[in-house]
Structures are given as C-alpha cells and as structure tokens.
Design a protein around this motif. Structure first.
Motif, PDB file in Angstrom:
ATOM      1  N   ALA A 258      -5.520  -4.589  -2.230  1.00  0.00           N
ATOM      2  CA  ALA A 258      -6.738  -6.101  -2.012  1.00  0.00           C
ATOM      3  C   ALA A 258      -6.448  -7.171  -2.333  1.00  0.00           C
ATOM      4  CB  ALA A 258      -7.879  -4.978  -2.145  1.00  0.00           C
ATOM      5  N   SER A 259      -5.896  -7.073  -3.742  1.00  0.00           N
ATOM      6  CA  SER A 259      -5.442  -8.098  -4.430  1.00  0.00           C
ATOM      7  C   SER A 259      -4.106  -8.852  -3.236  1.00  0.00           C
ATOM      8  CB  SER A 259      -4.563  -7.593  -5.491  1.00  0.00           C
ATOM      9  OG  SER A 259      -3.318  -7.360  -5.670  1.00  0.00           O
TER      10      SER A 259
ATOM     11  N   GLN B 235      -5.596 -15.297   1.821  1.00  0.00           N
ATOM     12  CA  GLN B 235      -6.335 -16.049   1.537  1.00  0.00           C
ATOM     13  C   GLN B 235      -5.774 -17.153   0.676  1.00  0.00           C
ATOM     14  OE1 GLN B 235      -8.707 -16.153   4.415  1.00  0.00           O
ATOM     15  NE2 GLN B 235      -7.633 -14.154   4.535  1.00  0.00           N
ATOM     16  N   ILE B 236      -5.764 -17.412  -0.497  1.00  0.00           N
ATOM     17  CA  ILE B 236      -5.880 -17.900  -1.213  1.00  0.00           C
ATOM     18  C   ILE B 236      -4.755 -19.405  -1.264  1.00  0.00           C
ATOM     19  CG2 ILE B 236      -5.522 -18.770  -3.328  1.00  0.00           C
ATOM     20  CD1 ILE B 236      -6.553 -16.626  -4.803  1.00  0.00           C
TER      21      ILE B 236
ATOM     22  N   PHE C  85       0.977  -1.582   0.018  1.00  0.00           N
ATOM     23  CA  PHE C  85      -0.326   0.579   0.522  1.00  0.00           C
ATOM     24  C   PHE C  85       1.226   1.096  -0.492  1.00  0.00           C
ATOM     25  CE2 PHE C  85      -2.573   3.722   2.210  1.00  0.00           C
ATOM     26  CZ  PHE C  85      -3.453   3.305   1.366  1.00  0.00           C
ATOM     27  N   LEU C  86       2.139   0.914   0.996  1.00  0.00           N
ATOM     28  CA  LEU C  86       3.137   2.890   0.805  1.00  0.00           C
ATOM     29  C   LEU C  86       3.554   3.041  -0.520  1.00  0.00           C
ATOM     30  CD1 LEU C  86       4.097   2.175   4.787  1.00  0.00           C
ATOM     31  CD2 LEU C  86       2.057   4.169   3.754  1.00  0.00           C
TER      32      LEU C  86
ATOM     33  N   GLY D  23      -2.709   8.089  -6.166  1.00  0.00           N
ATOM     34  CA  GLY D  23      -2.405   7.373  -5.539  1.00  0.00           C
ATOM     35  C   GLY D  23      -3.105   6.084  -4.148  1.00  0.00           C
ATOM     36  N   PHE D  24      -4.132   6.587  -4.059  1.00  0.00           N
ATOM     37  CA  PHE D  24      -4.657   5.832  -2.712  1.00  0.00           C
ATOM     38  C   PHE D  24      -5.847   4.907  -3.608  1.00  0.00           C
ATOM     39  CE2 PHE D  24      -8.237   5.334  -0.734  1.00  0.00           C
ATOM     40  CZ  PHE D  24      -7.577   4.617   0.973  1.00  0.00           C
ATOM     41  N   VAL D  25      -6.940   5.621  -4.504  1.00  0.00           N
ATOM     42  CA  VAL D  25      -7.723   4.417  -4.939  1.00  0.00           C
ATOM     43  C   VAL D  25      -6.381   2.617  -6.176  1.00  0.00           C
ATOM     44  CG1 VAL D  25      -9.083   3.879  -6.659  1.00  0.00           C
ATOM     45  CG2 VAL D  25      -9.044   5.986  -5.773  1.00  0.00           C
ATOM     46  N   HIS D  26      -5.721   3.548  -6.365  1.00  0.00           N
ATOM     47  CA  HIS D  26      -5.153   2.182  -7.220  1.00  0.00           C
ATOM     48  C   HIS D  26      -4.169   0.910  -6.064  1.00  0.00           C
ATOM     49  CE1 HIS D  26      -1.957   1.722 -10.647  1.00  0.00           C
ATOM     50  NE2 HIS D  26      -2.397  -0.085  -9.962  1.00  0.00           N
ATOM     51  N   SER D  27      -3.795   1.852  -5.186  1.00  0.00           N
ATOM     52  CA  SER D  27      -2.835   1.004  -3.318  1.00  0.00           C
ATOM     53  C   SER D  27      -4.275   0.184  -3.078  1.00  0.00           C
ATOM     54  CB  SER D  27      -2.506   2.201  -2.891  1.00  0.00           C
ATOM     55  OG  SER D  27      -1.198   2.895  -3.430  1.00  0.00           O
TER      56      SER D  27
END
Length: 376
Positions: A283-284, A290-291, A264-265, A274-278
């Motif tokens: 999230a990915s 989790q996988i 994220f950073l 920055g924020f949305v793409h990060s």
C-alpha cells in the motif's frame, strides 16, 4: 534531359537505390551499430545542457569535459558504495532461495489442505504430488529454458565489454560535432521542402529527447525514493527491489503494478507476519506511485506527450509484442513523435474541440432569433 519529369524520375530512382544500398549495408553491420546508437542517444540527451553551458561563454569542449568528470565521479561512487551493496544483497538472496522455496511450499500445502474440497470441485491440484504430476515436466522445461536464456545472454554479452571504452569515446565526438552534423544532414533534403522538414524533425526530436531525458531523471529519483521507503519498512533486498522499481517505472501503467506485486511477494517471503505486513508495504508503494504520477513526474517531464490513454496502452502492448522490454520503454515517446508528424500534416487536429466554439449551420442560424427581435 529537357522534360522535368525525367529529372523527377531519376531523383526518385536514385534515392531509392541509395536507401536500398544503405539499408543492406546497415543490416550487414548490424552487430557493430549498438554502441554507436547508444553513444548518439547519450550525446543527444546531453546536448541541451551543453548548449546552456556554452551560452554562458564556456567552450563546448570544456563543458563536455565537465560532463565526463561528473560521470566518472558518479561511476566511482557507484563502484565504491552501490555495487558492493547490490552484490551483497544478491549473495544473500542466492543463499535464502532454498528456504523461500520451502516456505512457499509449506504455504501451498496448508492452503490445499484447508481448501481441499473446493479445489477438488474445480479440478485443481489438491496436493504437492498432484502439482508435480500435472505440471512437473512443464516446470522442469521452464527452469531449463530460463537457465539456457541466462547462459546465452552472459556468453553473448561478454565480448561487448569493449563497449565500456567505445561508448564514451564515440559520445565525445558526437557531443562535440552534433550541431555541425545537424546542419550537414539537412543538406540531403531537397531545398523546396527543407525548411518544413527540418522544422518537423526538430519538433519530433524535441518531444522524444525531452521525454527520454525527463523519464530518466524521474526513474532514478523514483528508484532512490523506493529504496529508502522499502528500507524504512525493513524489507529485505530493498536495494535490489529499488533498482528494479526504478527501471520498471519507465514503463507507464505496467511498471508500477509489477513493482507493487514484487514488493508484496518479497514481503510474503521475508516478513514474519507475512500477509498483513506485506499488504501495508505494498500500500505504501501505491502511495509513492500516486505521488510521483500526480506531482513529481508532471513537474520534471513538463507537459504530457499528449497521447490518449487508450493510444498509450496500445503503443505499450504493440511495442512489447514487437521488441520486448525495449519496445515498451520507447513505445510512448515513439507514439508521441508519430503524433507530432500527423499533426504537422493535419494542423486542424490540434484544435481543442472543447474550448473551440462550434460553428452553427445555416439552418441553426436561421432559427436563432435576432437581437432586435429579442429586445422587442
């Protein structure tokens, strides 16, 4: 000596003296022990593979030679492709750091201007000058300490370049003689407790080696997948972040969380929006975690070490407090080995109380109607 207790006392005193002298000797030569310990761990982890190959009527020396050929080939691939790429990304990072500092500084200035009144109400810094006034000395001290730690680490580890030659050589002898070492070391155990002790140590070693071996494979796979995913999203320094994520994955709970924060950073510093793409890339990373946690890790590691989550977290924090990063890496398998020892002495703890029928007390049996009474 006619009385048996004299012999027992002499045996205890003799063993105590041997342990004290051995411990003192190992303490004095502690700086020379790490390459031998690393070589032994390598041989221990590869021993099941060598036994499997040997069972197919392949000489053990030939199997060890095959392992060395594969390791040398992997090292050659790393030297030709991986290391130059990592070095190039580190060079890019060193060149980009000043612009990132300026970028985050501008972000902090805009944030403090926008929320000036709210920051003033909670007595937080409201300008860059305020930050430098309050925390300038601490930041300078932290930077100086960090540089000293890095310099000391490099200086103290330069003489250890000889390990590159020693560890493969010692590993070869350990892998070739590991079975004989096991049999001979068992002779030091008193005969009356030898079978039980050997069985217990065998189970503990099986748990520890299987966990470390499986976790190494999972971490390598995780680092590879993470590098590919981050590169697909266009994250800068994806190879460096992928390598770090593979190392951190070996630390349960904390490792994936730290990886997500790093991604994220880095995204905030490198992506135009920055924020949305990060947030999307972070999230990915959570999805990949989790996988691995639900599908891949259980299949490669096999059954869980059987530790309660609270015990695992306590072991991680205790290991980190005592031995730093290395302590966190080995905390879970060490705790699992301790659990195996406890279960060996208290086998009743192995029973699953959910599946086991609860034994009725005499009073409950007396109150329970008999089958004849229910039919009537």
């Amino acid at each position: 000596m006619k009385n048996p207790w004299y012999r027992t006392l002499a045996l205890i005193l003799g063993l105590t003296a041997v342990l004290v002298v051995t411990g003192r000797f190992l303490y004095l030569v502690r700086d020379t022990l790490p390459p031998f310990a690393i070589a032994f761990v390598i041989a221990w982890m590869l021993d099941p593979l060598l036994n499997w190959v040997e069972a197919r009527r392949c000489p053990r020396v030939l199997a060890i030679s095959g392992v060395y050929i594969i390791a040398i080939a992997a090292l050659a691939v790393g030297l030709l492709f991986l290391i130059p790429a990592v070095a190039d990304q580190f060079r890019q990072l060193s060149e980009d750091i000043p612009s990132y500092i300026q970028h985050f500084g501008q972000f902090a200035v805009n944030f403090m201007k926008k929320h000036h009144s709210a920051l003033a109400q909670i007595n937080a810094p409201t300008s860059m000058n305020d930050i430098l006034t309050r925390y300038g000395d601490k930041l300078q001290g932290a930077a100086s300490t960090t540089m000293n730690v890095i310099t000391t680490f490099l200086v103290t580890n330069l003489p250890k370049a000889l390990w590159i030659v020693l560890i493969p050589l010692i590993s070869f002898y350990f892998m070739n003689d590991l079975d004989r070492m096991r049999k001979r070391s068992a002779m030091f155990i008193p005969e009356i407790i030898r079978p039980k002790t050997v069985e217990m140590f065998s189970r503990v070693g099986h748990v520890f080696s299987n966990y470390i071996r499986g976790l190494t494979i999972v971490s390598l796979f995780y680092g590879t997948v993470m590098t590919i995913v981050l590169a697909a999203f266009g994250l800068k320094y994806s190879l460096i972040v992928g390598l770090i994520s593979g190392i951190l994955y070996a630390i349960p709970y904390f490792g994936p969380f730290v990886t997500t924060m790093i991604v994220f950073l880095v995204g905030l510093a490198t992506f135009p929006h920055g924020f949305v793409h990060s947030a999307i890339v972070a999230a990915s990373v959570l999805v990949v975690n989790q996988i691995f946690d639900m599908l891949i890790s259980p299949r490669i590691l096999g059954k869980s070490v059987g530790l309660h989550p609270v015990i695992s977290i306590f072991a991680l924090t205790a290991g980190g407090s005592l031995f730093g990063l290395v302590g966190m890496l080995i905390a879970v398998p060490v705790a699992a080995c301790i659990q195996e020892i406890v279960l060996e002495f208290y086998p009743g703890l192995k029973a699953d109380i959910v599946d086991e029928p609860i034994e009725e007390t005499p009073v409950e049996k007396a109150k329970k109607p008999s089958p004849d009474a229910s039919k009537a």
